[in-house]
Structure formats: C-alpha cells, structure tokens
Design a protein around this motif. Structure first.
Motif, PDB file in Angstrom:
ATOM      1  N   GLN A 204      49.603  41.059  50.980  1.00 13.23           N
ATOM      2  CA  GLN A 204      50.340  40.450  49.858  1.00 13.23           C
ATOM      3  C   GLN A 204      50.377  38.927  49.996  1.00 13.23           C
ATOM      4  OE1 GLN A 204      53.022  42.263  47.418  1.00 13.23           O
ATOM      5  NE2 GLN A 204      54.688  40.857  47.795  1.00 13.23           N
ATOM      6  N   LEU A 207      47.045  37.719  48.854  1.00 13.98           N
ATOM      7  CA  LEU A 207      46.870  37.758  47.401  1.00 13.98           C
ATOM      8  C   LEU A 207      47.654  36.667  46.692  1.00 13.98           C
ATOM      9  CD1 LEU A 207      46.940  41.435  46.109  1.00 13.98           C
ATOM     10  CD2 LEU A 207      45.046  39.809  46.105  1.00 13.98           C
ATOM     11  N   ALA A 212      43.286  32.725  47.045  1.00 16.13           N
ATOM     12  CA  ALA A 212      43.102  34.157  47.293  1.00 16.13           C
ATOM     13  C   ALA A 212      41.693  34.617  46.914  1.00 16.13           C
ATOM     14  CB  ALA A 212      44.149  34.958  46.524  1.00 16.13           C
ATOM     15  N   GLY A 213      41.179  34.125  45.797  1.00 13.21           N
ATOM     16  CA  GLY A 213      39.859  34.562  45.334  1.00 13.21           C
ATOM     17  C   GLY A 213      38.774  34.247  46.357  1.00 13.21           C
ATOM     18  N   THR A 251      36.552  39.870  39.922  1.00 10.50           N
ATOM     19  CA  THR A 251      37.911  40.209  40.364  1.00 10.50           C
ATOM     20  C   THR A 251      38.564  39.012  41.068  1.00 10.50           C
ATOM     21  OG1 THR A 251      37.395  42.545  40.526  1.00 10.50           O
ATOM     22  CG2 THR A 251      39.230  41.761  41.875  1.00 10.50           C
ATOM     23  N   ALA A 252      37.796  38.353  41.938  1.00  6.98           N
ATOM     24  CA  ALA A 252      38.334  37.197  42.665  1.00  6.98           C
ATOM     25  C   ALA A 252      38.791  36.127  41.685  1.00  6.98           C
ATOM     26  CB  ALA A 252      37.275  36.645  43.614  1.00  6.98           C
ATOM     27  N   VAL A 255      42.015  37.278  39.964  1.00 11.32           N
ATOM     28  CA  VAL A 255      43.155  37.094  40.868  1.00 11.32           C
ATOM     29  C   VAL A 255      43.616  35.626  40.829  1.00 11.32           C
ATOM     30  CG1 VAL A 255      43.850  37.048  43.310  1.00 11.32           C
ATOM     31  CG2 VAL A 255      42.658  39.046  42.401  1.00 11.32           C
ATOM     32  N   ASP A 256      42.670  34.699  40.936  1.00 10.74           N
ATOM     33  CA  ASP A 256      43.038  33.277  40.877  1.00 10.74           C
ATOM     34  C   ASP A 256      43.517  32.870  39.483  1.00 10.74           C
ATOM     35  OD1 ASP A 256      42.452  32.809  43.506  1.00 10.74           O
ATOM     36  OD2 ASP A 256      40.460  31.966  43.127  1.00 10.74           O
ATOM     37  N   ARG A 265      49.132  39.822  40.556  1.00  8.14           N
ATOM     38  CA  ARG A 265      48.022  39.673  41.505  1.00  8.14           C
ATOM     39  C   ARG A 265      47.473  41.032  41.957  1.00  8.14           C
ATOM     40  NH1 ARG A 265      47.051  34.105  43.855  1.00  8.14           N
ATOM     41  NH2 ARG A 265      47.124  33.008  41.873  1.00  8.14           N
ATOM     42  N   TRP A 266      48.379  42.005  42.217  1.00 10.35           N
ATOM     43  CA  TRP A 266      47.879  43.330  42.620  1.00 10.35           C
ATOM     44  C   TRP A 266      47.134  43.978  41.451  1.00 10.35           C
ATOM     45  CZ3 TRP A 266      47.273  45.007  47.397  1.00 10.35           C
ATOM     46  CH2 TRP A 266      48.084  44.488  48.414  1.00 10.35           C
ATOM     47  N   ALA A 268      45.539  42.491  39.120  1.00 10.22           N
ATOM     48  CA  ALA A 268      44.256  41.798  38.993  1.00 10.22           C
ATOM     49  C   ALA A 268      43.259  42.346  40.025  1.00 10.22           C
ATOM     50  CB  ALA A 268      44.445  40.296  39.186  1.00 10.22           C
ATOM     51  N   LEU A 269      43.731  42.564  41.242  1.00 10.24           N
ATOM     52  CA  LEU A 269      42.846  43.085  42.287  1.00 10.24           C
ATOM     53  C   LEU A 269      42.266  44.454  41.890  1.00 10.24           C
ATOM     54  CD1 LEU A 269      41.719  42.804  45.219  1.00 10.24           C
ATOM     55  CD2 LEU A 269      43.725  44.108  45.974  1.00 10.24           C
TER      56      LEU A 269
END
Ligand code: ATP
Ligand code: MG
Length: 453
Positions: A204, A207, A212-213, A251-252, A255-256, A265-266, A268-269
């Motif tokens: 977490q 993320l 994170a990406g 996906t990366a 997330v960003d 964020r979860w 998005a992942l």
C-alpha cells in the motif's frame, strides 16, 4: 541543515547527561536530508532499555515497554513519542522474519550496519553531526536504493526488505542499484514466509507513492513473488488504437494518473487485470476484450482476500473495477442511476470519476482528451446532485419498506424490488419524491401490475 524538534533535543540531552550516547537515526535523518517532514523520530542509544527507562522516568517522562526483547522502549517527551532502541546488531533470521537473537553493541556504527539500505543507515546528533559509514548521503544525491553490506545475505536475513526497497523506490523515485536488485530476485521466494499484513502494508505504501508507476514497472519481477498476477500483464500487447502501451505499462500510468488514496490506487492496479484472459483479435488484426472489467473482478477479489483487506474495502474496490468502463453520460438521470447502483456511496462515485480520468490519461493521447473531459463533467454533475440534496438511494425516498408493505406488497424480496422500482421512477422524473405520490405510484404500478399479471 538538519534540525531536531525541541522535544527530541531535550530527550537526547537527558540521556547524554546520564552518560549515555544517543542519536537520531533511520527515516528521520534520511527525510531531513531530503527536506521532507518525518512523522516519527527513532533514537538509537548506548543505554540498555532498563537504564533508558530509569533515566527518563527520573526526569519526569513517561515510558512504555513496547519492544524490550529487541531493546526498544517508547518515551513520551512533550507531545511526542520516541522509540529509543539500544545499539544492537541482529543475529541470524532463520525464519526470514525475526532475528533469532539480538546482541547489543557498543557503537553507533555497528548499529547502523544492521539497517537495510544506505539511505536508512545514517545517524545524527547536534554536537557530532552526521555519521554515514555506508555513503547514504551520496546515494540520496545519486537517487539510489542500495543494500547495506552483501545484498544476497541481507535479503536472505529478512525478505520484507525486498518490498521495502520497491516501496522506497516508489516513494522517492529512486532506482534500485543493480546488485541490490539481483539480491532481491535471488531471495524473492522467501517472501512467502512474510505475514500478509506486513506485505500489504508495504504494497500500500508503494501504491501511494508519487512514483508508484515506475516502481511497478521497474520491480515487476520482484513484486511477482507477492503479486503473480502482474506477470500476464507484462508485455501484453493490447493491439487496439486506444492503447500504445502494454497492459502493465498502461496500468502503471493509470495508477500514477489517479490521486494517491487507497481506494483509487488499488482499483487502478486491478482494473485491467482481466484483459489478457479475454483478449481476441478480429479479422483486421485489432484487439478486443469483451467484459474485461467483469473478468478483472474475481482476480482482484482473490488478491485482496489474500492480502487480508476488510470485506467493506474489498466491496468498494470491486465496485470500481466492475464499473470502470461503464458508459455513464454526464446527465443527472444517468449519474443518479449509477449512484443507486453504488448504494448511494457518493465518495465511491467520486473515486469512479478519478479512475475514469486516470484510465483516460493512460491511453493514447489521440483518444484520451474527450474521455478526460467526460470524467470531469461526471464529477461536476455528481457535485450538483449532492448540493441539491436529490434522491438517489432507497433510503432517501419519502416512504419506506414498512409503508410499501402496508399498501399490500408481500413481505420478502418484493419489498426491495418495489423500492428499487420507486427509486427508478423518482430518478426518471415519473413521480415526485412525496409520500402521497409514491403511495399512489405503488398502488398503480407495483400492485396494479402484479394484479394484471
Ligand atoms: P517510514 O517510517 O517513512 O516508513 P523508515 O525508514 O523510518 O520509513 P521504519 O519502518 O520506521 O522505516 O524503520 C526505521 C528504521 O529502522 C529504518 O530507517 C531502517 O534503518 C531500520 N529498519 C526498519 N525495518 C528494517 C528491516 N526490515 N531491516 C533492516 N532495517 C530496518
Ligand atoms: Mg519511520
């Protein structure tokens, strides 16, 4: 450049006056050199915990025996709590989780040698300045995560460090030094010994990081030990005009592209994890995915259950994954209908707008503009509906289940169905949300219909 808050200075001075050597260490020193605020200040001290306790209590401070087996006690000084740990070097980690033994050592340098990364292995005190035996300051300047000592051995001792490296990379945007990354890959199998809670905590933090990406892309081969689902996404070419990236890189970027809070964020992942499983190519060679959102849902559920998230959080993330690609025009009726489907959870709807916006940002720039604008319009419509206090949940109807029953609807699932039908009618503007109007609607359209069946 480093400044310790008053309370911390007071504590160091109390320990100093009693003849012990105390240093601010770890995250505080790293964050101070980075110019970042740090929430907790850890102190390393030459005193054994019982001596720290005695000295601090004599100075009128409260203490808690939070980890005496590892030499740690918590001292309350002013408004702050400090973890004071005896200089120690850790013994073997036979289970890959806890040192089997800790031995107390006499110098700060020996204490720093047990720490995970060079940027975390520095100490500071006002009269002696920085102690940095492993080049942490230089690694901050280089932007590098580097293991202290032999990487293979350090990750074999404690596999959680593998995830900590990925997490610091996501938080700081640093590259992982190649030998360090090699040591992570060699030991990633040991992550199976780490408790799900600790894995989740690090994932977490990863993320939520500003980078994170990049960390997901750069560390995918290490992260696959805890998220094997990433492997099918890596290099999966979508072959559609809307995407210029493979599923993992898309996906990366998503997330960003969503704001840093856990729900978004979860989701998005997970949002496109089902794609590789439902891909097909048409006769023109264009890729299609039918129902990929629905296919992503069970994959995401499996991961979140494994990571021991609460059912309430899982349900909300899954609602976002399931709905991320639903077409919702930015008009009040459509927005209220979607809100009703989301159980009236306006925060969840706002997260859906964030996810749709982030998803658009991760697509080919040729197509993303209108989709970003639509997400903005959706969010505005939502805000107008909230401000106008309009009905979009069964609860906000002017009559309830008991009223519906009194009018003659049979007890059981029929009640819920009648209320859902009423809500649709109110949203569609067929009936006003007033008790007499709703009652008449029930008599005419709900009960009337079942009579005529
Ligand atoms: P943050 O608090 O921002 O998450 P941190 O670096 O302060 O980051 P903590 O978990 O608070 O992380 O740990 C404090 C310090 O203890 C670290 O800076 C590091 O020196 C050391 N440390 C923590 N966990 C480990 C570990 N698994 N192996 C070795 N050293 C560790
Ligand atoms: Mg910390």
């Amino acid at each position: 450049r480093i400044e310790l808050p008053e309370d911390a200075l007071a504590l160091l001075s109390i320990l100093d006056t009693a003849g012990f050597e105390a240093w601010a260490v770890g995250g505080f020193v790293r964050d101070a050199l980075l110019g970042r605020a740090c929430s907790d200040i850890d102190i390393a001290c030459s005193a054994m915990w019982a001596d720290t306790k005695r000295v601090c209590e004599r100075a009128g401070l409260r203490t808690h025996e939070t980890g005496v087996a590892h030499g740690t006690i918590t001292v309350i000084c002013g408004d702050s709590a400090f973890e004071v740990t005896t200089f120690r070097s850790d013994g073997q980690y036979k289970d890959g989780r806890h040192p089997d033994s800790v031995s107390f050592v006499s110098s700060i340098e020996e204490d720093l040698a047990r720490r995970d990364f060079t940027i975390n292995a520095m100490a500071w005190r006002p009269d002696r300045g920085l102690v940095d035996p492993f080049g942490g300051k230089a690694d901050i300047e280089l932007g590098v995560i580097r293991a202290v000592g032999d990487p293979h051995q350090r990750f074999a001792e404690d596999a959680l460090r593998i995830l900590r490296a990925c997490r610091f990379s996501a938080e700081l945007g640093y590259a992982i030094e190649p030998c360090t990354y090699q040591g992570m890959l060699e030991n990633k199998g040991l992550l199976s010994k780490i408790s799900a809670e600790r894995v989740t905590h690090e994932l977490q933090k990863l993320l939520l990081g500003p980078h994170a990406g990049d960390a997901l892309l750069g560390c995918v081969d290490a992260l696959s030990a805890v998220l094997p689902e990433l492997v099918a996404m890596k290099g999966f070419d979508q072959q559609t005009p809307y995407h210029i990236f493979d599923v993992l890189e898309h996906t990366a970027r998503v997330v960003d592209g969503v704001p840093p809070y856990p729900l978004a964020r979860w989701a998005a992942l997970f949002h496109d994890m089902g794609k590789p499983a439902c891909f097909f190519k048409d006769e023109h060679g264009t890729g299609h995915f039918y129902g990929h959102a629905a296919v992503s849902v069970p994959i995401a559920r499996g991961i979140m259950q494994r990571l021991t998230f609460s059912n309430a959080f899982i349900d909300r993330v899954l609602a976002l994954v399931r709905r991320h690609d639903d077409v919702v025009p930015a008009n009040p009726k459509a927005v209220k209908r979607m809100l009703a489907r989301l159980g009236g959870d306006t925060e969840l709807f706002a997260a859906l707008c964030d996810l749709k916006r982030g998803d658009a940002r991760g697509q080919s720039p040729k197509f993303s503009g209108p989709r970003i604008a639509l997400a903005d319009d959706l969010q505005r419509t939502l805000e107008e509906i909230i401000a106008a206090d309009e009905a979009f949940t069964v609860k906000s109807l002017a009559i309830n289940g008991r009223d519906v029953m009194r009018l003659g609807v049979a007890q059981g699932p029929e009640i819920g169905e009648a209320l859902a039908q009423l809500l649709d009618a109110v949203i569609d503007g067929e009936v006003a949300n007033l008790a007499p109007d709703l009652e008449e609607y029930v008599l005419r359209n709900v009960i009337g219909k079942s009579f005529s069946k």
